[in-house]
Motif scaffolding. Sequence first.
Motif: not given
Length: 291
Positions: A202-227
Amino acid sequence: MATTTLTENSPRKNPLAPDMEEWDEFLKGRYQEGKSEEEFRQYDKKANPGVAEFYRLNHENQCMDYVLSKEKTYFGLDKGDKSLWEAAEFLNTLVDDSDPDTDLSQMEHLLQTSEAIRADGHPRWFVLTGFVHDLGKVLCLYGEPQWGVVGDTFPVGCAFSEHIVFPECFAKNPDLHHPVYSTEYGIYEPHCGLDKVHMSFGHDGYIYEVMKNYLPIEALYMLRYHSFYPAHKHGAYQHLMNEEDVDMFRWVNEFNKYDLYSKGHAKPNLAELKPYYDELFAEFFPAKIAW
C-alpha cells in the motif's frame, strides 16, 4: 501460489468514494482516542457497505504472492522523477468534485497535517513527514485499486492477527491455510525486526521506499507503519519486533494523532505557506526525486 485479483473494469475495484473520504471517516471513527475494544468491534459491525466491501477485497487479495509482485513493480522507483509539489498536485486529481461533503484537496490535507505538527513545535523533519505521508496514494493514479493502496496494514508470510480489522474477511485469502504462512512466525525468526518483514502492499510501504534516502529513521517509521494499527493500537506482532521497533513506535503513535485528527483545522492558505515549504523541501531533498 497465485491469487485472483479484480480486473481494471470491475465495478468493485474502488468500493469507497473516489477521493477515499469514506475511508478517512472510518479511520477517525474506529481509532478515536478512548474507545474500548468492544466499541471498536461494534463500529466494525455497523460499518457502511463500502468499507466492508473494501476490506473483503483487501483481505482476500493481500497474500504473499501479491505483495512480492507489487514490491517488484513499484519499489524500483521507475515511475518518473517529480518534485514534492508535482507529486502533491498529481495526487490532487484523486479528489471528486461531485462529492458534496468536502472541498478539501489532497494537498490541503497534507498541509493541515504538517501545519498541526509545526504548530506544536516539532522538528522540521517531523513537519516534512506530515506533508509527505500520504503521497504514496499516487498508486491509485498508477492504476492500483483502492484496496491495494489504503487500509490497515499487516505482515504477510505469517499468521494473520485477530486484531486486524475485519479478520473474518481473510477466509478466502490463499495464505490462510499455507503450511508456513499460516504459522505464528511463518517465514520469519522471532524478534527479527520489522525491516525484515513483508507488509501488506500500500501507500505506506511505497512512500517509505521513495523517502528512505532522505529522512531520519524516526520519520521513516512514521511513514512505513502509520497504517499498521494492529501493532500500534493493539500490540499485535510483538513476537516479530526487535528493540529498535519498540522504541521507534512511540514516534509512530505521536504522528498518528496528527494524521487522524488534523482534518477539522482551518483550511490552509497555500500561497502564504509555500515559501516556508519551498525552504523546507530544499533542506532535505534535491529538486526532483524518483517515484
